[in-house]
Design a protein around this motif. Structure first.
Motif, PDB file in Angstrom:
ATOM      1  N   ARG A 121       0.839  -1.196   0.000  1.00 13.25           N
ATOM      2  CA  ARG A 121       0.000   0.000   0.000  1.00 13.25           C
ATOM      3  C   ARG A 121       0.874   1.246   0.000  1.00 13.25           C
ATOM      4  O   ARG A 121       2.071   1.184   0.293  1.00 13.25           O
ATOM      5  CB  ARG A 121      -0.907   0.016   1.236  1.00 13.25           C
ATOM      6  CG  ARG A 121      -0.163   0.184   2.556  1.00 13.25           C
ATOM      7  CD  ARG A 121      -1.100   0.197   3.743  1.00 13.25           C
ATOM      8  NE  ARG A 121      -0.398   0.498   4.988  1.00 13.25           N
ATOM      9  CZ  ARG A 121      -0.186   1.732   5.455  1.00 13.25           C
ATOM     10  NH1 ARG A 121      -0.627   2.794   4.771  1.00 13.25           N
ATOM     11  NH2 ARG A 121       0.453   1.924   6.598  1.00 13.25           N
ATOM     12  N   HIS A 122       0.272   2.388  -0.320  1.00 13.17           N
ATOM     13  CA  HIS A 122       0.977   3.657  -0.228  1.00 13.17           C
ATOM     14  C   HIS A 122       1.100   4.033   1.254  1.00 13.17           C
ATOM     15  O   HIS A 122       0.086   4.232   1.933  1.00 13.17           O
ATOM     16  CB  HIS A 122       0.222   4.759  -0.972  1.00 13.17           C
ATOM     17  CG  HIS A 122       0.204   4.588  -2.453  1.00 13.17           C
ATOM     18  ND1 HIS A 122       1.351   4.582  -3.227  1.00 13.17           N
ATOM     19  CD2 HIS A 122      -0.827   4.406  -3.334  1.00 13.17           C
ATOM     20  CE1 HIS A 122       1.040   4.424  -4.493  1.00 13.17           C
ATOM     21  NE2 HIS A 122      -0.277   4.304  -4.586  1.00 13.17           N
ATOM     22  N   VAL A 123       2.334   4.132   1.737  1.00 15.39           N
ATOM     23  CA  VAL A 123       2.517   4.437   3.161  1.00 15.39           C
ATOM     24  C   VAL A 123       2.563   5.939   3.424  1.00 15.39           C
ATOM     25  O   VAL A 123       2.573   6.367   4.578  1.00 15.39           O
ATOM     26  CB  VAL A 123       3.788   3.760   3.711  1.00 15.39           C
ATOM     27  CG1 VAL A 123       3.684   2.251   3.573  1.00 15.39           C
ATOM     28  CG2 VAL A 123       5.032   4.278   3.001  1.00 15.39           C
ATOM     29  N   ASN A 149      -0.041   3.350 -10.911  1.00 17.66           N
ATOM     30  CA  ASN A 149      -1.226   2.512 -10.751  1.00 17.66           C
ATOM     31  C   ASN A 149      -1.343   1.925  -9.351  1.00 17.66           C
ATOM     32  O   ASN A 149      -2.423   1.510  -8.938  1.00 17.66           O
ATOM     33  CB  ASN A 149      -1.198   1.372 -11.778  1.00 17.66           C
ATOM     34  CG  ASN A 149      -1.407   1.882 -13.188  1.00 17.66           C
ATOM     35  OD1 ASN A 149      -2.121   2.865 -13.384  1.00 17.66           O
ATOM     36  ND2 ASN A 149      -0.783   1.240 -14.159  1.00 17.66           N
ATOM     37  N   GLY A 150      -0.253   1.856  -8.638  1.00 17.60           N
ATOM     38  CA  GLY A 150      -0.292   1.276  -7.300  1.00 17.60           C
ATOM     39  C   GLY A 150       1.030   1.488  -6.601  1.00 17.60           C
ATOM     40  O   GLY A 150       1.900   2.223  -7.092  1.00 17.60           O
ATOM     41  N   PRO A 151       1.206   0.880  -5.441  1.00 15.74           N
ATOM     42  CA  PRO A 151       2.457   1.028  -4.700  1.00 15.74           C
ATOM     43  C   PRO A 151       3.625   0.404  -5.465  1.00 15.74           C
ATOM     44  O   PRO A 151       3.412  -0.429  -6.351  1.00 15.74           O
ATOM     45  CB  PRO A 151       2.175   0.285  -3.392  1.00 15.74           C
ATOM     46  CG  PRO A 151       1.082  -0.678  -3.721  1.00 15.74           C
ATOM     47  CD  PRO A 151       0.253  -0.003  -4.752  1.00 15.74           C
ATOM     48  N   VAL A 164      11.084   5.792   3.375  1.00 17.13           N
ATOM     49  CA  VAL A 164      10.080   6.404   2.504  1.00 17.13           C
ATOM     50  C   VAL A 164      10.062   7.884   2.840  1.00 17.13           C
ATOM     51  O   VAL A 164       9.893   8.265   4.002  1.00 17.13           O
ATOM     52  CB  VAL A 164       8.687   5.798   2.732  1.00 17.13           C
ATOM     53  CG1 VAL A 164       7.681   6.392   1.757  1.00 17.13           C
ATOM     54  CG2 VAL A 164       8.732   4.281   2.592  1.00 17.13           C
ATOM     55  N   GLU A 165      10.283   8.732   1.836  1.00 15.61           N
ATOM     56  CA  GLU A 165      10.321  10.165   2.099  1.00 15.61           C
ATOM     57  C   GLU A 165       9.528  10.925   1.058  1.00 15.61           C
ATOM     58  O   GLU A 165       9.387  10.483  -0.089  1.00 15.61           O
ATOM     59  CB  GLU A 165      11.761  10.685   2.155  1.00 15.61           C
ATOM     60  CG  GLU A 165      12.521  10.634   0.851  1.00 15.61           C
ATOM     61  CD  GLU A 165      13.934  11.196   0.956  1.00 15.61           C
ATOM     62  OE1 GLU A 165      14.381  11.491   2.073  1.00 15.61           O
ATOM     63  OE2 GLU A 165      14.589  11.324  -0.101  1.00 15.61           O
ATOM     64  N   ALA A 166       9.001  12.072   1.458  1.00 16.59           N
ATOM     65  CA  ALA A 166       8.254  12.921   0.537  1.00 16.59           C
ATOM     66  C   ALA A 166       9.156  13.346  -0.622  1.00 16.59           C
ATOM     67  O   ALA A 166      10.334  13.648  -0.428  1.00 16.59           O
ATOM     68  CB  ALA A 166       7.725  14.148   1.272  1.00 16.59           C
ATOM     69  N   TYR A 167       8.597  13.352  -1.810  1.00 17.57           N
ATOM     70  CA  TYR A 167       9.352  13.753  -2.997  1.00 17.57           C
ATOM     71  C   TYR A 167       9.582  15.258  -2.983  1.00 17.57           C
ATOM     72  O   TYR A 167       8.654  16.046  -2.773  1.00 17.57           O
ATOM     73  CB  TYR A 167       8.585  13.355  -4.254  1.00 17.57           C
ATOM     74  CG  TYR A 167       9.252  13.801  -5.539  1.00 17.57           C
ATOM     75  CD1 TYR A 167      10.376  13.148  -6.013  1.00 17.57           C
ATOM     76  CD2 TYR A 167       8.745  14.878  -6.268  1.00 17.57           C
ATOM     77  CE1 TYR A 167      10.989  13.549  -7.190  1.00 17.57           C
ATOM     78  CE2 TYR A 167       9.347  15.284  -7.445  1.00 17.57           C
ATOM     79  CZ  TYR A 167      10.472  14.614  -7.899  1.00 17.57           C
ATOM     80  OH  TYR A 167      11.080  15.017  -9.061  1.00 17.57           O
ATOM     81  N   ALA A 168      10.836  15.666  -3.189  1.00 17.71           N
ATOM     82  CA  ALA A 168      11.182  17.085  -3.234  1.00 17.71           C
ATOM     83  C   ALA A 168      11.337  17.494  -4.696  1.00 17.71           C
ATOM     84  O   ALA A 168      12.297  17.087  -5.357  1.00 17.71           O
ATOM     85  CB  ALA A 168      12.481  17.341  -2.472  1.00 17.71           C
TER      86      ALA A 168
END
Length: 296
Positions: A121-123, A149-151, A164-168
């Motif tokens: 899943r998307h965490v 389309n998915g994780p 897992v980190e936010a995209y900059a």
């Protein structure tokens, strides 16, 4: 040079270039190529070399995570670049981010997650980035965008837990620090993102040095890089990478990570900045050796 990590070939390239430059600079050089199964022989090989200083051109695990530094400390051998604690901290992306936060430096939100959960899943909300917590050179990095389309279906060789980190978003900038001095700011331009192939394939990226950016952003990069170097306790040469969203001004500048063992060929990012500052490659290698001789 060499070693067992995913960055072995990069290390071999750095090591050969540095060995040649040090000979040009007037040193007697013994090359020690470390294969994956030769860690146990390294103490004896270092003793046989009887070196005044070991130039550490290893990259990745074992070479820049504090382990080989601890061995050389135990042997009483002087060596280049950062020591045990700074190397271990910088290689552990989660702990390094906490050091940066404590120093007031801007970083993106991140967490450690089970790889199986990340596949299921998307965490965190997309876009985000998944990568090993302790690899360099963009090894094993996945960018998950909003239109996926998915994780991400991580490969089987990814570790059991990943960052897992936010995209900059934005432009790729980097600043090398030599001792207590920031050398400059380079913008890295690629057709896609700055992955392993873009870093090391001929023509994979273009370096603009000095970067064509506002003075305020250049000054911030220089300041943040020196502060990151000091906060981690780095020694000698380091390089700090940034992303800058130019639509947001200074608020769009974030620190990604600090590399305690930057690539060391004449066309690598840190040597390019040193050359721009008036220090050719043999002179840079000489400075690194003499710094190690005086600092350890």
């Amino acid at each position: 040079m060499g070693g067992p990590s995913a960055e072995r070939e990069v290390s071999l390239s750095s090591g050969r270039e540095c060995a040649q430059a040090l000979r040009v600079a007037g040193y007697q050089v013994v090359e020690i190529i470390l294969d994956a199964d030769q860690g146990a022989t390294l103490p004896a090989r270092l003793a046989d070399a009887r070196a005044d200083v070991v130039f550490n051109a290893l990259h990745g695990k074992m070479g820049e995570d504090g382990r080989v530094q601890g061995l050389m400390d135990w042997l009483g051998v002087r060596y280049t670049h950062s020591g045990v604690l700074a190397s271990a901290l910088a290689m552990d992306k989660t702990r390094a981010k906490q050091v940066f936060r404590d120093a007031g430096l801007p970083v993106v939100e991140s967490r450690i997650a089970c790889a199986a959960e990340v596949r299921a899943r998307h965490v965190m909300p997309a876009p985000y980035v998944v990568k090993p917590n302790d690899e360099g050179s963009s090894v094993g990095v996945y960018i998950v965008r909003e239109d996926n389309n998915g994780p991400p279906q991580l490969s089987d060789d990814m570790p059991g837990h990943v960052m897992v980190e936010a995209y900059a978003p934005g432009r790729e900038l980097t600043t090398a620090v030599l001792g207590d001095r920031a050398l400059g700011v380079t913008e890295i331009i690629t057709e896609g993102w700055y992955d392993y192939d873009a870093k090391y394939r001929a023509g994979g990226s273009r370096h603009v040095v000095p970067a064509a950016i506002p003075d305020e952003i250049a000054a911030a990069c220089l300041d943040y890089a020196v502060r990151a170097h000091r906060a981690l306790g780095c020694r000698g040469l380091s390089r700090t990478d940034f992303r800058w969203d130019d639509a947001r001004g200074l608020a769009g500048l974030v620190l990604l990570e600090t590399n305690t063992q930057p690539g060391m060929t004449p066309t690598s990012l840190a040597p390019e900045q040193a050359a721009q500052a008036g220090m050719d490659f043999p002179a840079l290698c000489r400075w690194i050796v003499e710094d190690a001789l005086c600092s350890t």
